[in-house]
Design a protein around this motif. Sequence first.
Motif, PDB file in Angstrom:
ATOM      1  N   THR A  16      11.340  17.082 -72.965  1.00  0.00           N
ATOM      2  CA  THR A  16      12.281  15.962 -72.883  1.00  0.00           C
ATOM      3  C   THR A  16      11.511  14.746 -72.394  1.00  0.00           C
ATOM      4  OG1 THR A  16      12.911  16.687 -70.671  1.00  0.00           O
ATOM      5  CG2 THR A  16      14.344  17.366 -72.454  1.00  0.00           C
ATOM      6  N   GLY A  17      11.239  13.821 -73.299  1.00  0.00           N
ATOM      7  CA  GLY A  17      10.476  12.630 -72.940  1.00  0.00           C
ATOM      8  C   GLY A  17       9.066  13.000 -72.506  1.00  0.00           C
ATOM      9  N   LYS A  18       8.677  12.556 -71.320  1.00  0.00           N
ATOM     10  CA  LYS A  18       7.333  12.831 -70.808  1.00  0.00           C
ATOM     11  C   LYS A  18       7.268  14.117 -69.990  1.00  0.00           C
ATOM     12  CE  LYS A  18       5.953   8.005 -70.683  1.00  0.00           C
ATOM     13  NZ  LYS A  18       5.455   6.904 -69.856  1.00  0.00           N
ATOM     14  N   ILE A  19       8.401  14.768 -69.795  1.00  0.00           N
ATOM     15  CA  ILE A  19       8.459  15.991 -68.989  1.00  0.00           C
ATOM     16  C   ILE A  19       8.595  17.205 -69.902  1.00  0.00           C
ATOM     17  CG2 ILE A  19       9.812  17.282 -67.256  1.00  0.00           C
ATOM     18  CD1 ILE A  19       8.382  14.931 -66.032  1.00  0.00           C
ATOM     19  N   THR A  20       7.817  18.236 -69.619  1.00  0.00           N
ATOM     20  CA  THR A  20       7.949  19.527 -70.284  1.00  0.00           C
ATOM     21  C   THR A  20       8.489  20.508 -69.256  1.00  0.00           C
ATOM     22  OG1 THR A  20       6.114  19.064 -71.771  1.00  0.00           O
ATOM     23  CG2 THR A  20       6.716  21.366 -71.475  1.00  0.00           C
ATOM     24  N   ARG A  21       9.600  21.157 -69.606  1.00  0.00           N
ATOM     25  CA  ARG A  21      10.215  22.139 -68.714  1.00  0.00           C
ATOM     26  C   ARG A  21       9.893  23.535 -69.226  1.00  0.00           C
ATOM     27  NH1 ARG A  21      16.113  21.066 -69.175  1.00  0.00           N
ATOM     28  NH2 ARG A  21      16.294  22.661 -67.594  1.00  0.00           N
ATOM     29  N   LEU A  22       9.333  24.357 -68.345  1.00  0.00           N
ATOM     30  CA  LEU A  22       9.074  25.756 -68.657  1.00  0.00           C
ATOM     31  C   LEU A  22      10.129  26.574 -67.934  1.00  0.00           C
ATOM     32  CD1 LEU A  22       5.210  25.833 -68.076  1.00  0.00           C
ATOM     33  CD2 LEU A  22       6.451  25.254 -70.164  1.00  0.00           C
ATOM     34  N   LEU A  23      10.897  27.360 -68.674  1.00  0.00           N
ATOM     35  CA  LEU A  23      11.956  28.166 -68.089  1.00  0.00           C
ATOM     36  C   LEU A  23      11.655  29.640 -68.283  1.00  0.00           C
ATOM     37  CD1 LEU A  23      15.034  26.188 -69.424  1.00  0.00           C
ATOM     38  CD2 LEU A  23      14.055  26.081 -67.142  1.00  0.00           C
ATOM     39  N   GLY A  24      11.817  30.387 -67.212  1.00  0.00           N
ATOM     40  CA  GLY A  24      11.688  31.834 -67.278  1.00  0.00           C
ATOM     41  C   GLY A  24      12.952  32.461 -66.722  1.00  0.00           C
ATOM     42  N   TYR A  25      13.604  33.292 -67.526  1.00  0.00           N
ATOM     43  CA  TYR A  25      14.832  33.958 -67.104  1.00  0.00           C
ATOM     44  C   TYR A  25      14.484  35.375 -66.645  1.00  0.00           C
ATOM     45  CZ  TYR A  25      16.984  30.086 -69.548  1.00  0.00           C
ATOM     46  OH  TYR A  25      17.338  28.825 -69.958  1.00  0.00           O
ATOM     47  N   PHE A  26      14.727  35.648 -65.382  1.00  0.00           N
ATOM     48  CA  PHE A  26      14.431  36.958 -64.814  1.00  0.00           C
ATOM     49  C   PHE A  26      15.738  37.720 -64.668  1.00  0.00           C
ATOM     50  CE2 PHE A  26      10.845  34.360 -63.687  1.00  0.00           C
ATOM     51  CZ  PHE A  26       9.766  35.214 -63.807  1.00  0.00           C
ATOM     52  N   LYS A  27      15.891  38.748 -65.465  1.00  0.00           N
ATOM     53  CA  LYS A  27      17.105  39.563 -65.468  1.00  0.00           C
ATOM     54  C   LYS A  27      16.841  40.839 -64.669  1.00  0.00           C
ATOM     55  CE  LYS A  27      19.428  37.028 -68.419  1.00  0.00           C
ATOM     56  NZ  LYS A  27      20.593  36.312 -68.038  1.00  0.00           N
ATOM     57  N   HIS A  28      17.779  41.169 -63.809  1.00  0.00           N
ATOM     58  CA  HIS A  28      17.694  42.410 -63.052  1.00  0.00           C
ATOM     59  C   HIS A  28      18.113  43.549 -63.982  1.00  0.00           C
ATOM     60  CE1 HIS A  28      17.378  44.704 -59.401  1.00  0.00           C
ATOM     61  NE2 HIS A  28      18.539  45.267 -59.658  1.00  0.00           N
ATOM     62  N   PRO A  29      17.333  44.635 -64.043  1.00  0.00           N
ATOM     63  CA  PRO A  29      17.688  45.717 -64.972  1.00  0.00           C
ATOM     64  C   PRO A  29      19.036  46.349 -64.616  1.00  0.00           C
ATOM     65  CG  PRO A  29      15.876  46.378 -63.558  1.00  0.00           C
ATOM     66  CD  PRO A  29      16.149  44.927 -63.275  1.00  0.00           C
ATOM     67  N   LYS A  30      19.808  46.625 -65.649  1.00  0.00           N
ATOM     68  CA  LYS A  30      21.104  47.264 -65.450  1.00  0.00           C
ATOM     69  C   LYS A  30      20.900  48.753 -65.201  1.00  0.00           C
ATOM     70  CE  LYS A  30      23.509  43.937 -68.282  1.00  0.00           C
ATOM     71  NZ  LYS A  30      24.299  43.688 -69.463  1.00  0.00           N
ATOM     72  N   LYS A  31      21.775  49.326 -64.406  1.00  0.00           N
ATOM     73  CA  LYS A  31      21.662  50.737 -64.055  1.00  0.00           C
ATOM     74  C   LYS A  31      22.620  51.598 -64.875  1.00  0.00           C
ATOM     75  CE  LYS A  31      20.204  49.818 -59.364  1.00  0.00           C
ATOM     76  NZ  LYS A  31      20.444  50.038 -57.950  1.00  0.00           N
ATOM     77  N   THR A  32      22.896  51.220 -66.102  1.00  0.00           N
ATOM     78  CA  THR A  32      23.860  51.942 -66.919  1.00  0.00           C
ATOM     79  C   THR A  32      23.193  52.932 -67.862  1.00  0.00           C
ATOM     80  OG1 THR A  32      23.822  50.191 -68.565  1.00  0.00           O
ATOM     81  CG2 THR A  32      25.530  50.060 -66.861  1.00  0.00           C
ATOM     82  N   GLN A  33      21.963  53.315 -67.580  1.00  0.00           N
ATOM     83  CA  GLN A  33      21.258  54.247 -68.442  1.00  0.00           C
ATOM     84  C   GLN A  33      21.851  55.647 -68.261  1.00  0.00           C
ATOM     85  OE1 GLN A  33      17.132  54.642 -67.523  1.00  0.00           O
ATOM     86  NE2 GLN A  33      16.699  55.937 -69.259  1.00  0.00           N
ATOM     87  N   ASN A  34      22.136  56.327 -69.370  1.00  0.00           N
ATOM     88  CA  ASN A  34      22.636  57.691 -69.318  1.00  0.00           C
ATOM     89  C   ASN A  34      21.455  58.644 -69.199  1.00  0.00           C
ATOM     90  OD1 ASN A  34      25.303  56.900 -69.591  1.00  0.00           O
ATOM     91  ND2 ASN A  34      25.215  56.959 -71.828  1.00  0.00           N
ATOM     92  N   LEU A  35      21.442  59.412 -68.141  1.00  0.00           N
ATOM     93  CA  LEU A  35      20.373  60.379 -67.924  1.00  0.00           C
ATOM     94  C   LEU A  35      20.867  61.777 -68.226  1.00  0.00           C
ATOM     95  CD1 LEU A  35      18.852  59.093 -64.569  1.00  0.00           C
ATOM     96  CD2 LEU A  35      17.938  58.804 -66.861  1.00  0.00           C
ATOM     97  N   ILE A  36      19.995  62.582 -68.771  1.00  0.00           N
ATOM     98  CA  ILE A  36      20.303  63.990 -69.003  1.00  0.00           C
ATOM     99  C   ILE A  36      19.886  64.742 -67.743  1.00  0.00           C
ATOM    100  CG2 ILE A  36      19.772  66.025 -70.391  1.00  0.00           C
ATOM    101  CD1 ILE A  36      19.057  64.049 -72.688  1.00  0.00           C
TER     102      ILE A  36
END
Length: 155
Positions: A78-98
């Motif tokens: 945007t204009g003279k500024i460059t924005r670097l964005l990093g989205y850090f998602k916390h892993p969901k605990k909905t994994q089905n385990l056998i």
Amino acid sequence: MKYLFAVITIIGFVNCKSHSIQTKTPFKVVDAFYFKEIGFKENTKDFTLEIQLTQNTNQYFDSIFYKNKKTKILTIKTGKITRLLGYFKHPKKTQNLIMDANSIKELKNTIPAIEKSPFKLKENEAIISYFVGKKKKYFKIKSVKKRFRKAHIIH
């Protein structure tokens, strides 16, 4: 044994060199901060890291390493500024385990994929990886701050 030690030492030096951190870059960091959206997901552990740059030439920004995690960078100019964005998602605990008395059946469970940072960083440090041509480089940011931002909810 001596040959094995020499090979391991050489591999260690090659790996260290591949992660060498740059001290001079063609861009300048103006601001670096992370935030959680307030008012949208109150109990979330997800957050966004934003790094603002000036004097950006033609780098391709790849990843951000922060708080022992890694994520891809979204670049917004945007204009003279460059924005670097990093989205850090916390892993969901909905994994089905056998879970079974027969441990052979449990071998079908998958190990969750978590990308961790290969860098030892302090609480307020982040590293960005970027490419100059085909060469991958790394730059450490030493002053990441915490900010608060209200969520923009569209009706």
